[in-house]
Enzyme design. Structure first.
Site, PDB file in Angstrom:
ATOM      1  N   HIS A 108       8.051  -2.468   2.316  1.00 18.91           N
ATOM      2  CA  HIS A 108       7.908  -1.019   2.182  1.00 18.91           C
ATOM      3  C   HIS A 108       9.252  -0.311   1.984  1.00 18.91           C
ATOM      4  CE1 HIS A 108       3.903  -1.860   3.288  1.00 18.91           C
ATOM      5  NE2 HIS A 108       4.011  -1.718   4.591  1.00 18.91           N
TER       6      HIS A 108
ATOM      7  N   LYS B 239       0.725   5.531  -2.341  1.00 17.91           N
ATOM      8  CA  LYS B 239       0.681   6.875  -1.764  1.00 17.91           C
ATOM      9  C   LYS B 239       1.188   7.904  -2.775  1.00 17.91           C
ATOM     10  CE  LYS B 239       1.195   5.386   3.047  1.00 17.91           C
ATOM     11  NZ  LYS B 239      -0.097   5.903   3.522  1.00 17.91           N
TER      12      LYS B 239
ATOM     13  N   HIS C 177       0.813  -1.214   0.000  1.00 16.44           N
ATOM     14  CA  HIS C 177       0.000   0.000   0.000  1.00 16.44           C
ATOM     15  C   HIS C 177       0.849   1.268   0.000  1.00 16.44           C
ATOM     16  CE1 HIS C 177       0.590  -0.424   4.402  1.00 16.44           C
ATOM     17  NE2 HIS C 177       0.491   0.881   4.415  1.00 16.44           N
TER      18      HIS C 177
END
Length: 514
Positions: free
Chosen positions: A263, A205, A201
């Site tokens: 990430h 962004k 996710h």
């Protein structure tokens, strides 16, 4: 040949026009979980509210609950009312709710998957979903093989001519390189890699995507984006919360597997990659794979890595307990809640520039940022007193919260003396743009439905990330097995264990205090 996700007529009129998904449905496995309730269902409503879903869109929930379609609709309604980003509009809701269906079943229930296939066939015929289906596996990774096997048996994974079938997988993508390779083999045995979308996710962004615009659309930054000018790069994801209620998931996983492998290494790849020929998915992925292939942990690992566990302390004016007092954790757990590693990127651009990656829970504040720390100027005309309050120039990309970019440089203090201090030039998304940034899951779900895989890591990226991280995990496991020392304690509300500060101090550097 025009890319399948582009409409040439729309592109000629206005390149800012939104991309709208064609006829399709989304099936969510794990529809009763927190992710579905807090992120997926609200994101789907927000997409509909922005006019980015087709009028015939369908949402299907699959779970063991004894629900009718209306019960499922009520669950979605409550999730939307509580967590949606955009205002609630009854007309949008009514149109969206017409496509809600619920199928009762368990992951080992062949009859349940047969009912799912029948439901999707009916939606194709009655609502015109076009035989296009996305299967979102919002479930524990151990359940992936079972669900994938059922999708294969029922023929739901098979892509018919003119139609598509895609699978969406949430992290973690394995727990080490071997398990990731095994998982990828299982997934690709059912779905071709072009139909697999692995959700990270953070890549959805706006501020992460803006790294590409910052670097490659501006002549100002790219000339100094290299080892000639950059001393080091720090990538930080800090959380101010503990593990309350997530002990069962987190114990045995830890901060490195949970955040660094996906990430932070993805942020490293976007920061360090070369300019792609275009922003097509293949070109972007090729450049990320190149830079991950050239990356490795700096050694010796005793000096270039750090791990810790938070202890009791004060956070936000409240006394909080330590990790080992959290529910679901063994008193002898060696699971780390803080991890930091040093990565060397062996390319011509970055040779000799250390990349410091750190993440942790119960740290000083919630923040994710990428900081390029520049080398010091020679200061030849200045004596030491003139620049004693001047630090190193820095370019900081704030991913969350307060999304934006800060440029730190030296400026003369007003007065008769030549005295130089740090000042900051700041860009904030909130003040520069009137439109609010979409939530990451909105962008990613829409890209799944459009078949645009730019923001999704492919097999090779996942496996290369594990190759980078595995030596640190093996090193820490060896220390635990030999009784040579576990995670270092750090007080809640601080910025990690002493070993993390020593890690940089050995080379004359220090961590930024966000």
């Amino acid at each position: 040949m025009t890319e399948p996700w582009r409409n040439p007529l729309r592109d000629k009129r206005d390149k800012r026009m939104p991309r709208i998904a064609g006829p399709c449905s989304v099936v969510i496995f794990g529809v009763t979980g927190d992710l579905a309730r807090k992120k997926l269902m609200p994101a789907i409503y927000d997409l509909a509210n922005r006019g980015l879903l087709p009028p015939t869109f369908a949402l299907v929930g699959f779970a063991r609950r004894d629900w009718a379609d209306e019960d499922f609709g009520q669950v979605v309604y409550e999730a939307v009312k509580q967590h949606a980003r955009t205002p609630f509009r009854q007309e949008v809701w009514d149109r969206l709710a017409e496509g809600f269906r619920f199928v009762q079943g368990t992951f080992d229930d062949e009859d349940g998957f047969a009912r799912l296939a029948e439901t999707l066939d009916k939606l194709d015929a009655e609502r015109g979903t076009g035989g296009n289906h996305a299967f979102y596996l919002s479930i524990p990774p151990k359940a992936f093989p079972q669900v994938l096997e059922q999708l294969s048996k029922t023929g739901l994974a098979k892509k018919a001519d003119g139609h598509w079938s895609r699978v969406v997988i949430e992290k973690p993508f394995g727990h080490d390189l071997k398990s990731a390779e095994d998982l990828n083999a299982i997934v690709n045995n059912v779905f071709p890699e072009s139909s697999v979308f692995r959700i990270d996710h953070y890549l959805g962004k706006e501020t992460v995507q803006n790294i590409l615009a910052l670097r490659f659309a501006n002549e100002l930054f790219e000339p100094v984006w290299n080892s000639h000018y950059v001393d080091s790069v720090q990538i930080t994801m800090a959380e101010d919360i503990g593990l309350g209620g997530r002990g069962g998931y987190y114990d045995g996983v830890g901060a490195a597997r949970d955040v660094i492998q996906n990430h932070l290494l993805q942020l490293l790849a976007l920061t360090a990659m070369e300019e792609p020929v275009s922003f097509s998915p293949d070109e972007l992925q090729a450049e990320k794979i190149k830079v991950l292939s050239a990356s490795r942990l700096a050694e010796p690992l005793d000096e270039t890595t750090s791990r810790g566990q938070y202890t009791a302390g004060w956070q936000g004016g409240e006394r909080v307990v330590g990790l080992l007092e959290e529910e679901g954790f063994s008193k002898t757990s060696t699971t780390e809640t803080f991890a930091a590693i040093t990565v060397d990127v062996d390319t011509r651009r970055w040779a000799g520039v250390p990349f410091y990656l750190r993440t942790g829970k119960r740290l000083g504040r919630r923040v994710t940022e990428i900081a390029l720390i520049f080398k010091r100027a020679p200061h030849l005309p200045f004596d030491a007193t003139m620049t004693e309050e001047l630090g190193q120039n820095a370019l900081v990309i704030r991913v969350q919260p307060d999304e934006g970019i800060t440029l730190r440089f030296g400026s003369k203090v007003p007065g008769n003396l030549m005295e130089v201090r740090d000042v900051s030039m700041d860009f904030s998304y909130g003040s520069a743009f009137a439109e609010e940034s979409p939530e990451a899951y909105e962008r990613l779900i829409l890209d799944v439905l459009l078949g645009v895989p730019s923001l999704f890591p492919v097999n090779e990226e996942v496996e290369l990330a594990w190759k980078i991280l595995d030596p640190a995990l093996d090193h820490w496991a060896h220390l635990d097995a030999e009784g040579l020392g576990g995670p270092d304690p750090y007080e809640s509300g601080g910025w990690g264990p002493d070993s993390a500060f020593e890690m940089l101090k050995r080379t004359g550097r220090e961590w930024r205090r966000p």
